[in-house]
Design an enzyme around this catalytic site. Structure first.
Site, PDB file in Angstrom:
ATOM      1  CG  ASP A 100      -5.769  -2.832   2.830  1.00 10.02           C
ATOM      2  OD1 ASP A 100      -5.597  -2.270   3.921  1.00 10.02           O
ATOM      3  OD2 ASP A 100      -5.287  -2.407   1.764  1.00 10.02           O
ATOM      4  CG  HIS A 117      -1.833  -0.681  -4.655  1.00  8.99           C
ATOM      5  ND1 HIS A 117      -0.965  -1.630  -4.180  1.00  8.99           N
ATOM      6  CD2 HIS A 117      -1.720   0.358  -3.811  1.00  8.99           C
ATOM      7  CE1 HIS A 117      -0.379  -1.179  -3.090  1.00  8.99           C
ATOM      8  NE2 HIS A 117      -0.812   0.029  -2.842  1.00  8.99           N
ATOM      9  CD  GLU A 162      -0.906  -4.867  -5.530  1.00  7.82           C
ATOM     10  OE1 GLU A 162      -0.798  -3.722  -6.030  1.00  7.82           O
ATOM     11  OE2 GLU A 162      -0.246  -5.229  -4.546  1.00  7.82           O
ATOM     12  CG  ASN A 212       1.051  -1.045  -7.885  1.00 11.42           C
ATOM     13  OD1 ASN A 212       0.383  -0.316  -7.159  1.00 11.42           O
ATOM     14  ND2 ASN A 212       1.126  -2.349  -7.712  1.00 11.42           N
TER      15      ASN A 212
HETATM   16  P1  PGA Z   1       2.089   4.242   1.535  1.00 13.12           P
HETATM   17  O1  PGA Z   1       1.039   3.237   0.904  1.00 13.12           O
HETATM   18  O2  PGA Z   1       1.318   5.310   2.217  1.00 13.12           O
HETATM   19  O3  PGA Z   1       2.880   3.403   2.528  1.00 13.12           O
HETATM   20  O4  PGA Z   1       2.917   4.760   0.417  1.00 13.12           O
HETATM   21  C1  PGA Z   1      -0.063   3.705   0.179  1.00 13.12           C
HETATM   22  C2  PGA Z   1      -0.714   2.582  -0.567  1.00 13.12           C
HETATM   23  O5  PGA Z   1      -0.017   1.614  -0.931  1.00 13.12           O
HETATM   24  O6  PGA Z   1      -1.917   2.657  -0.825  1.00 13.12           O
END
Ligand code: PGA
Length: 264
Positions: free
Chosen positions: A68, A139, A144, A137
Site C-alpha cells: 500500500d 486489517h 479496514e 483492528n
Molecule cells: P504496525 O502495523 O507494524 O506498525 O503495527 C501493522 C499493520 O497495520 O498492518
C-alpha cells in the site's frame, strides 16, 4: 490450518521472518515478493539487509510489490511508504529500483493507478510470497474492517483507529493522509504463500480473531483461514489470546518447524 509459529521472544520471531524471506530469495532468485511496511517490519528489513550482506546473497533478480501507499504523498515525501522502503531496504541491497513497486500516492487519478498496480502484479506472474503485518483492528494492508474479502487494489479510507496508530510516524505540523491505495484482500489471497508477523500484546486480540474467530469482514485478516499456504510468526505476547495456543506450541515447539517424516 495455518502454520502457527510461536517464538520465545520478539527477536527470534523477527529473525525467523527475515530467514523465510531470504530462503525464498535463495530458492527462487527471480521470485516476486510482496512487502509490507509498519513498525513491525522495520527490524525485519534490518535483519534482512544484515543477513544478505553476511551471506553475500543477491536480490538482483527479485521483483517486489508493496501492499500500500498513502494517497497524496509523493514518493520523495519522507513519510511515504516508497521513502520508507528505500530507507529501510532498497538503499541497502542490490535490487534494481525499477524492480521495486509501490502504488504512486501522487498519481493524478489514484483509481487508475490502483487498477494499473493490480495489472502489474498479474503481469509479473503474481506474488510468490506476501509478507503481512496485522492492524489492531484486524486489517491487512489498509483493508479496514468492512472491506470486501474479494477486493482488488483500490482506494480505501483509513479507519480512525489506524489514523491514531500511525500518527506516531507523522510530525505535529504534518497532515496525515486519510486515504490509501491498497492491494485488496483478493489480491493478497492470490499470492501463492502468505507470511504474517505479529509482535506484542497490542496485536493479541486481532491475532486471535483472525486465526480462531469466524471469517468475517469485521476482521479482514480472518480470510487467512481460507488460504492454503499461510505461516504466522508470533512472539509470546501476540499469541497470548489464542485459545489453542498449547496445541500450536505442541506442534511447533519454540516456534520451530518440525517436519513429519512419514511412516516409512
Ligand atoms: P504496525 O502495523 O507494524 O506498525 O503495527 C501493522 C499493520 O497495520 O498492518
Amino acid at each position: 490450518m495455518a502454520t502457527i509459529l510461536i517464538h520465545p521472544d520478539m527477536r527470534s520471531a523477527i529473525i525467523a521472518t527475515a530467514e523465510r524471506l531470504l530462503l525464498t530469495a535463495k530458492a527462487k532468485p527471480g521470485a516476486v515478493l510482496g512487502l509490507a511496511t509498519g513498525g513491525t517490519m522495520e527490524p525485519v528489513y534490518q535483519e534482512l539487509v544484515e543477513q544478505a550482506a553476511r551471506k553475500r546473497l543477491s536480490f538482483a533478480g527479485l521483483t517486489t510489490f508493496n501492499l500500500d501507499e498513502y494517497v497524496g504523498l509523493a514518493g520523495d515525501h519522507p513519510q511515504s511508504y516508497r521513502s520508507t522502503m528505500n530507507r529501510l531496504l532498497f538503499d541497502h541491497v542490490d535490487l534494481p529500483r525499477e524492480q521495486t513497486h509501490l502504488p504512486r500516492g501522487d498519481a493524478e487519478d489514484p483509481s487508475v493507478e490502483a487498477r494499473a498496480y493490480e495489472a502489474a502484479i498479474e503481469a509479473a506472474g503474481g506474488i510468490d510470497l506476501q509478507l503481512l503485518g496485522i492492524g489492531r483492528n484486524g486489517h491487512l494492508g489498509f483493508n479496514e474492517p468492512s472491506s470486501s474479502l474479494a477486493s482488488s487494489t483500490r482506494i480505501k479510507k483509513l479507519a480512525s483507529s489506524t489514523l491514531k496508530a500511525n500518527a506516531r510516524f507523522f510530525g505535529d505540523d504534518e497532515r496525515m493522509p486519510t486515504h490509501a491505495i491498497t492491494m485488496g484482500i483478493g489480491t493478497i489471497m492470490r499470492a501463492r504463500k502468505l507470511l504474517m508477523l505479529a509482535i506484542g500484546d497490542s496485536k493479541a486480540d486481532a491475532v486471535a480473531a483472525a486465526l480462531e474467530g469466524p471469517v468475517t469482514t469485521s476482521c479482514p485478516a480472518s480470510i487467512l483461514q481460507f488460504h492454503p499456504d499461510v505461516t504466522v510468526v508470533l512472539d509470546q505476547e501476540a499469541a497470548s489470546c489464542l485459545k489453542l495456543r498449547d496445541f500450536y506450541e505442541d506442534i511447533h515447539p519454540g516456534g520451530q518447524e518440525v517436519y513429519f517424516a512419514g511412516t516409512r
